[in-house]
Design a protein around this motif. Sequence first.
Motif, short mmCIF file in Angstrom:
data_model
loop_
_atom_site.label_atom_id
_atom_site.label_comp_id
_atom_site.label_asym_id
_atom_site.label_seq_id
_atom_site.Cartn_x
_atom_site.Cartn_y
_atom_site.Cartn_z
N PRO A 114 -3.82 -3.25 -4.57
CA PRO A 114 -3.67 -4.55 -5.23
C PRO A 114 -4.60 -4.69 -6.43
CG PRO A 114 -4.89 -4.80 -3.18
CD PRO A 114 -4.38 -3.38 -3.21
N ARG A 115 -4.25 -5.60 -7.33
CA ARG A 115 -5.00 -5.73 -8.58
C ARG A 115 -5.77 -7.04 -8.68
NH1 ARG A 115 -1.98 -2.66 -13.43
NH2 ARG A 115 -3.82 -3.52 -14.46
N THR A 116 -5.93 -7.74 -7.57
CA THR A 116 -6.73 -8.97 -7.59
C THR A 116 -7.96 -8.79 -6.70
OG1 THR A 116 -5.71 -10.08 -5.68
CG2 THR A 116 -4.60 -10.31 -7.83
N GLU B 47 -7.42 -9.87 -2.94
CA GLU B 47 -6.65 -8.91 -2.13
C GLU B 47 -7.45 -7.65 -1.87
OE1 GLU B 47 -1.99 -9.67 -3.24
OE2 GLU B 47 -3.26 -8.85 -4.81
N HIS C 160 1.20 -4.28 0.94
CA HIS C 160 1.22 -4.06 -0.51
C HIS C 160 2.13 -2.92 -0.93
CE1 HIS C 160 -2.11 -6.89 -0.88
NE2 HIS C 160 -2.74 -6.23 0.08
#
Length: 211
Positions: free
Chosen positions: A105-107, A110, A100
Amino acid sequence: MNAQKRHEIFARLRAHNPEPTTELNWSTPFELLVAVLLSAQATDVGVNKATARLFPVANTPQAILDLGLEGLKAHIKTIGLYNTKAENLIKTCRMLVERHGGEVPRTRAELEALPGVGRKTANVILNTAFGEPTIAVDTHIFRVSNRTGIAKGKNVVEVERKLLRHVPREFRRDAHHWLILHGRYTCVARKPRCGSCVIEDLCEYQDKTEP
């Protein structure tokens, strides 16, 4: 509990605390991730003391990798389960660097792929760092949701789903913080402080206590 009562509950919690946030100290999404990973079975006060030593020395994934496992342990050894937490944090930092670009990460998928990060931690990061309307159900929120009648459930996932369904949209982003703070300071486990509760008349708990 009906929708009107739920709306009034959150309206009062908002009036009482317009801008709620975590009591963990952080300034970047990565610092928040570290703090939350360290907070399992530990107090926010204890975590903040440890991160006050750690972050000035290492507050990026690469910097923590450069510390090495033993160096990291030396900074967080005052926290319970620090050996396991240090190992998970090193693995997480390595994954963040390799997959990353050193960024958090923004999900959800993930985040939950990172070592030591479960659904609750992912929800905290998505909500607190990135402003997503997620609700991380910990022991405080589970207790408050069931005790008040806002969202009853037999497990944390059931309570989370009901909260996401029943909490009015305008309150959803901050609901996590209002509920956890309410559970931490007012609707406490052994003897809730009903007499000083701003939502006492709306709460459906049968065994109300005096101040």
